[in-house]
Design a protein around this motif. Structure first.
Motif, PDB file in Angstrom:
ATOM      1  N   LEU A 164       0.828  -1.207   0.000  1.00  0.00           N
ATOM      2  CA  LEU A 164       0.000   0.000   0.000  1.00  0.00           C
ATOM      3  C   LEU A 164       0.861   1.256   0.000  1.00  0.00           C
ATOM      4  CD1 LEU A 164      -2.789   1.394   0.267  1.00  0.00           C
ATOM      5  CD2 LEU A 164      -2.542   1.181   2.753  1.00  0.00           C
ATOM      6  N   LEU A 165       1.885   1.281   0.846  1.00  0.00           N
ATOM      7  CA  LEU A 165       2.756   2.449   0.932  1.00  0.00           C
ATOM      8  C   LEU A 165       3.600   2.617  -0.330  1.00  0.00           C
ATOM      9  CD1 LEU A 165       3.959   2.154   4.648  1.00  0.00           C
ATOM     10  CD2 LEU A 165       2.332   3.791   3.711  1.00  0.00           C
ATOM     11  N   LEU A 166       4.162   1.507  -0.830  1.00  0.00           N
ATOM     12  CA  LEU A 166       4.996   1.567  -2.038  1.00  0.00           C
ATOM     13  C   LEU A 166       4.217   2.064  -3.243  1.00  0.00           C
ATOM     14  CD1 LEU A 166       6.989  -1.781  -1.662  1.00  0.00           C
ATOM     15  CD2 LEU A 166       8.016   0.492  -1.797  1.00  0.00           C
ATOM     16  N   SER A 167       2.952   1.639  -3.344  1.00  0.00           N
ATOM     17  CA  SER A 167       2.164   1.967  -4.536  1.00  0.00           C
ATOM     18  C   SER A 167       1.372   3.268  -4.407  1.00  0.00           C
ATOM     19  CB  SER A 167       1.202   0.815  -4.852  1.00  0.00           C
ATOM     20  OG  SER A 167       0.364   0.542  -3.758  1.00  0.00           O
ATOM     21  N   SER A 168       1.449   3.928  -3.279  1.00  0.00           N
ATOM     22  CA  SER A 168       0.744   5.205  -3.113  1.00  0.00           C
ATOM     23  C   SER A 168       1.735   6.299  -2.715  1.00  0.00           C
ATOM     24  CB  SER A 168      -0.371   5.070  -2.061  1.00  0.00           C
ATOM     25  OG  SER A 168       0.152   4.589  -0.837  1.00  0.00           O
ATOM     26  N   ILE A 169       2.128   6.299  -1.441  1.00  0.00           N
ATOM     27  CA  ILE A 169       3.104   7.285  -0.960  1.00  0.00           C
ATOM     28  C   ILE A 169       4.408   7.161  -1.741  1.00  0.00           C
ATOM     29  CG2 ILE A 169       4.410   8.113   1.030  1.00  0.00           C
ATOM     30  CD1 ILE A 169       1.402   8.545   1.242  1.00  0.00           C
ATOM     31  N   GLY A 170       4.786   5.911  -2.047  1.00  0.00           N
ATOM     32  CA  GLY A 170       6.031   5.672  -2.777  1.00  0.00           C
ATOM     33  C   GLY A 170       6.039   6.329  -4.145  1.00  0.00           C
ATOM     34  N   VAL A 171       4.925   6.271  -4.845  1.00  0.00           N
ATOM     35  CA  VAL A 171       4.816   6.896  -6.167  1.00  0.00           C
ATOM     36  C   VAL A 171       4.952   8.413  -6.044  1.00  0.00           C
ATOM     37  CG1 VAL A 171       3.264   7.335  -8.115  1.00  0.00           C
ATOM     38  CG2 VAL A 171       3.439   5.038  -7.168  1.00  0.00           C
ATOM     39  N   ILE A 196       7.418   8.183 -14.871  1.00  0.00           N
ATOM     40  CA  ILE A 196       8.401   7.121 -14.636  1.00  0.00           C
ATOM     41  C   ILE A 196       8.389   6.604 -13.193  1.00  0.00           C
ATOM     42  CG2 ILE A 196       9.919   7.932 -16.465  1.00  0.00           C
ATOM     43  CD1 ILE A 196      11.697   9.226 -14.354  1.00  0.00           C
ATOM     44  N   ALA A 197       7.409   7.049 -12.395  1.00  0.00           N
ATOM     45  CA  ALA A 197       7.357   6.622 -10.988  1.00  0.00           C
ATOM     46  C   ALA A 197       6.899   5.178 -10.828  1.00  0.00           C
ATOM     47  CB  ALA A 197       6.430   7.548 -10.190  1.00  0.00           C
TER      48      ALA A 197
END
Length: 416
Positions: free
Chosen positions: A98-105, A134-135
């Motif tokens: 969840l964090l990688l695919s939201s906040i991480g982007v 490119i995120a």
């Protein structure tokens, strides 16, 4: 006269498809022999076939067809990415994903905004648009790589799930930044509201479309369309995308959610007969391959070598910033808070390295290039180099890095 003009245009389009399909097949065969991702060859062959060299393919003559291929192709590949996600395995690493695919982007996009703004001296919004494009990482590239090596299942599912989820997030963020650039207006409150509406509507439409259409092909008496399962799967992508877009949601998110529901149908007590399931898998895999070939070859044909050489050095510096600065920061911040996943140092290092860029950024770049958005030359240069470098260097070294970090299952068995 009109009839003959239309006939010639139709024939040219058919020839174009034949060229793309045949070169794509040849590239796929060669990629298996030389052990590099096929999309790298698609890109390079696209450049050779395009106006820069042979001029066999000039997609600028087919703007509507170009938009159709890029829009449907990216939506369908997101659908396939959703199908790869296992909700059962995802349960233990859901916070990290969840964090990688939201906040991480978001972190990746804003870090790259600073790096690209510094290297290119371009406007903040153009730099942010590139960062948003490119995120995201690429499930269409990562899935085949992970299927070919036996790697720690927790890491495998996390990286694949992140890539599928962040493709949708990256597409939504790109759409939001593009809307700001085209309108010339920026309001944090309004844009956050719009982003939330896009996500929420996208999810709701995806869930509704996925469940309804899956029920209609279910192996029960009410599954009246079960003999046409592959066609319904394709329709589900079209319906989800168009319905969500009409309602102000993200079509990409809807297609991704439909894919998750389809790939986890047993969780919803919905089943397909074996024959329908096999037919659906074959058609989806074939269509997905055609979409990947078309997107990357067409992107290659749009590369202007003069512009690419002009921006080569700052583009390479930007990619290095993505690989060695933005990605490590994202992984470190997004995994440190997930105590339940119990990540160790080697697993974190591996996730920092594996972040191939691919289909969705390529499709988004193609759409933006066709629209001639301000700064599109810089955008296409950075995206092209990002795809090329990450796929060649990171894609081909995934097994080597996993082995060095002790994440291959074979090694674990030998140690035991």
């Amino acid at each position: 006269m009109e009839t003959s003009i239309h006939t010639i245009a139709c024939n040219n389009l058919l020839i174009l498809f034949a060229i793309v399909a045949l070169t794509g097949i040849v590239c796929s065969i060669i990629s298996e022999k030389i052990k590099i991702p096929d999309v790298v060859l698609f890109l390079l062959v696209g450049i050779i076939l395009g106006p820069s060299f042979l001029s066999f393919v000039d997609i600028s003559q087919y703007q509507v067809e170009n938009q159709l291929i890029l829009t449907f192709g990216s939506a369908f590949i997101l659908y396939l990415g959703g199908k790869e996600i296992s909700l059962k395995v995802l349960k233990n690493v859901k916070l990290s994903v969840l964090l990688l695919s939201s906040i991480g982007v978001l972190i990746s996009a804003f870090v790259m905004q600073q790096i690209i703004g510094f290297t290119f001296k371009t406007s903040a919004m153009t730099a942010l648009l590139i960062g948003a494009i490119i995120a995201s990482t690429d499930p269409a590239t990562l899935v085949p790589i992970f299927n070919s090596i036996k790697i720690n299942n927790k890491v495998k599912q996390t990286v694949i799930s992140e890539s599928a989820f962040n493709d949708a997030t990256g597409a939504i963020l790109t759409s939001a930044v593009l809307a700001i650039i085209l309108s010339g207006k920026f309001s944090l409150q309004d844009n956050l509201y719009q982003l939330l509406v896009m996500i929420l509507v996208g999810v709701l439409v995806g869930v509704a479309t996925g469940l309804v259409l899956l029920a209609l092909v279910n192996d029960k008496p009410y599954g009246i369309f079960k003999s046409y399962t592959p066609i319904v799967s394709i329709l589900s992508v079209v319906i989800a995308y168009e319905l969500s877009t009409k309602l102000g949601g993200s079509g990409y998110m809807s297609c991704f959610i439909v894919g998750i529901i389809t790939g986890n149908k047993q969780n919803f007590k919905l089943w397909l007969s074996q024959s329908c399931y096999d037919a659906d898998c074959h058609v989806a895999e074939t269509l997905g391959t055609i979409c990947r070939m078309s997107i990357f070859i067409i992107l290659g044909t749009q590369v202007d070598l003069a512009i690419l050489s002009k921006y080569l050095l700052p583009s390479i510096i930007s990619v290095l910033g993505l690989v060695f600065i933005a990605r490590p920061i994202v992984v470190l911040i997004c995994t440190i808070f997930d105590r339940k996943a119990k990540w160790n140092k080697n697993e974190i290092l591996f996730m920092m390295w594996v972040r191939e860029t691919g289909v969705i950024p390529a499709a988004l770049c193609g759409i933006i290039t066709a629209m001639k958005v301000p700064g599109y030359e810089i955008i296409s240069s950075v995206v092209f180099m990002t795809i090329l470098i990450t796929l060649i260097v990171q894609g081909s070294s995934t097994k080597f890095v996993a082995k060095k970090l002790g994440l291959l299952e074979v090694e674990e068995k030998q140690i035991d």
